[in-house]
Enzyme design. Structure first.
Site, PDB file in Angstrom:
ATOM      1  N   GLY A 127       0.594  -0.821  -0.116  1.00  0.00           N
ATOM      2  CA  GLY A 127      -0.002  -0.381  -0.106  1.00  0.00           C
ATOM      3  C   GLY A 127       1.249   1.206  -0.277  1.00  0.00           C
ATOM      4  O   GLY A 127       2.258   1.016   0.139  1.00  0.00           O
ATOM      5  N   GLN A 158       3.664  10.150   0.343  1.00  0.00           N
ATOM      6  CA  GLN A 158       4.200   9.205  -0.230  1.00  0.00           C
ATOM      7  C   GLN A 158       5.894   9.445  -0.755  1.00  0.00           C
ATOM      8  O   GLN A 158       6.776   8.909  -0.411  1.00  0.00           O
ATOM      9  CB  GLN A 158       4.973   7.961   0.808  1.00  0.00           C
ATOM     10  CG  GLN A 158       3.665   7.529   1.920  1.00  0.00           C
ATOM     11  CD  GLN A 158       3.376   5.910   2.336  1.00  0.00           C
ATOM     12  OE1 GLN A 158       2.736   5.611   1.755  1.00  0.00           O
ATOM     13  NE2 GLN A 158       4.711   4.849   3.267  1.00  0.00           N
ATOM     14  N   CYS A 186       5.855   0.473   7.697  1.00  0.00           N
ATOM     15  CA  CYS A 186       5.447   1.769   6.578  1.00  0.00           C
ATOM     16  C   CYS A 186       6.765   1.715   6.336  1.00  0.00           C
ATOM     17  O   CYS A 186       8.350   2.362   6.063  1.00  0.00           O
ATOM     18  CB  CYS A 186       5.389   3.177   7.417  1.00  0.00           C
ATOM     19  SG  CYS A 186       5.269   4.179   6.385  1.00  0.00           S
ATOM     20  N   LEU A 187       6.600   2.315   4.306  1.00  0.00           N
ATOM     21  CA  LEU A 187       8.138   2.277   3.741  1.00  0.00           C
ATOM     22  C   LEU A 187       8.552   3.611   3.481  1.00  0.00           C
ATOM     23  O   LEU A 187      10.067   3.647   3.013  1.00  0.00           O
ATOM     24  CB  LEU A 187       7.071   2.527   2.326  1.00  0.00           C
ATOM     25  CG  LEU A 187       6.619   0.775   1.098  1.00  0.00           C
ATOM     26  CD1 LEU A 187       6.372   0.775   0.441  1.00  0.00           C
ATOM     27  CD2 LEU A 187       8.214  -0.036   1.381  1.00  0.00           C
ATOM     28  N   HIS A 206      -4.546   2.715   7.815  1.00  0.00           N
ATOM     29  CA  HIS A 206      -2.402   2.619   7.611  1.00  0.00           C
ATOM     30  C   HIS A 206      -3.045   4.305   6.156  1.00  0.00           C
ATOM     31  O   HIS A 206      -2.345   5.272   6.473  1.00  0.00           O
ATOM     32  CB  HIS A 206      -1.643   1.790   7.459  1.00  0.00           C
ATOM     33  CG  HIS A 206      -0.641   2.394   7.558  1.00  0.00           C
ATOM     34  ND1 HIS A 206       0.649   1.584   8.274  1.00  0.00           N
ATOM     35  CD2 HIS A 206       0.106   2.878   6.276  1.00  0.00           C
ATOM     36  CE1 HIS A 206       1.779   1.916   7.451  1.00  0.00           C
ATOM     37  NE2 HIS A 206       1.334   3.265   7.088  1.00  0.00           N
ATOM     38  N   GLU A 207      -3.193   4.068   5.322  1.00  0.00           N
ATOM     39  CA  GLU A 207      -2.724   4.472   4.135  1.00  0.00           C
ATOM     40  C   GLU A 207      -3.573   5.967   4.400  1.00  0.00           C
ATOM     41  O   GLU A 207      -2.747   6.861   3.643  1.00  0.00           O
ATOM     42  CB  GLU A 207      -3.416   3.823   2.594  1.00  0.00           C
ATOM     43  CG  GLU A 207      -1.950   2.377   2.432  1.00  0.00           C
ATOM     44  CD  GLU A 207      -0.881   2.711   2.861  1.00  0.00           C
ATOM     45  OE1 GLU A 207      -0.674   4.100   2.524  1.00  0.00           O
ATOM     46  OE2 GLU A 207      -0.269   1.689   3.166  1.00  0.00           O
ATOM     47  N   HIS A 228      -1.959   8.123   6.403  1.00  0.00           N
ATOM     48  CA  HIS A 228      -0.974   9.099   5.536  1.00  0.00           C
ATOM     49  C   HIS A 228      -1.935  10.236   4.533  1.00  0.00           C
ATOM     50  O   HIS A 228      -1.052  11.315   5.299  1.00  0.00           O
ATOM     51  CB  HIS A 228      -0.145   8.362   4.382  1.00  0.00           C
ATOM     52  CG  HIS A 228       0.462   7.540   5.083  1.00  0.00           C
ATOM     53  ND1 HIS A 228       1.881   7.863   5.740  1.00  0.00           N
ATOM     54  CD2 HIS A 228       1.094   5.833   4.865  1.00  0.00           C
ATOM     55  CE1 HIS A 228       3.106   6.743   5.555  1.00  0.00           C
ATOM     56  NE2 HIS A 228       2.408   5.797   5.688  1.00  0.00           N
TER      57      HIS A 228
HETATM   58 NI    NI Z   1       2.638   3.865   6.037  1.00  0.00          NI
END
Ligand code: NI
Length: 178
Positions: free
Chosen positions: A47, A52, A95-96, A137-138, A141
């Site tokens: 995701g 991001q 998380c990336l 989560h997304e 963001h």
């Molecule tokens: Ni994340």
């Protein structure tokens, strides 16, 4: 085309609130393509939110079925909104944008999400367990919220020490290369 980098904490764009998409135009299509290529370059990202990659637009993408080698079932939600939720689940999140750190976060076990697909068609999705976690989560963001905001202050202190050390290390390596 230059490679789109995933922004890493503490990049301030990760704390900004993304704007609703008014027109699903060529710019949005380009952002979506860049998001997918950035996500698939990671070994296991499932995701990603537009902030991001530094785009302040309310766009999230997912692929819950991907493997390291290939795409599974990619999909986009534009202007996503959680319209209902139920139950509770505790899941180890990563998380990336926060490499090398994970922590258990408690969230809703089931969610209903409304939004638009990349053609602008209204969609409504029901998700549970890890998929529900990913949606929350997304969408967080897009509101400048990171999973570390949901953990205990003790765990956050550990994280902050770790990230400071990592940033020092990165700086040291960059200096050594000059
Ligand atoms: Ni994340």
């Amino acid at each position: 085309m230059e490679k789109t980098e995933i922004r890493i904490y503490p990049d301030p764009v990760l704390r900004q609130i993304a704007e609703p998409v008014k027109d699903i135009d060529a710019e949005i299509q380009k952002i979506i393509d860049q998001m997918f290529s950035a996500m698939y370059r990671t070994p296991n990202g499932i995701g990603l939110a537009a902030n991001q990659i530094g785009a302040k637009k309310r766009v999230v993408i997912f692929d819950f079925k991907r493997t390291k080698e290939k795409e599974g079932s990619p999909f986009v939600v534009i202007n996503p909104e959680i319209v209902w939720s139920d139950g509770s689940i505790s899941y180890e999140e990563a998380c990336l944008s926060i490499p090398g750190f994970s922590a258990k976060v408690t969230r809703k076990k089931k969610v209903g999400v409304k939004g638009y697909d990349r053609e602008g068609k209204p969609i409504e999705i029901e998700a549970k367990d890890i998929e529900a976690v990913c949606f929350q989560h997304e969408i967080d963001h897009l509101n400048g919220i990171l999973f570390i905001d949901h953990i205990s202050s003790l765990k956050r202190a550990i994280f902050k020490r770790k990230i400071k050390k990592m940033l020092r290390e990165m700086k040291r390596k960059a200096n050594a290369q000059q």
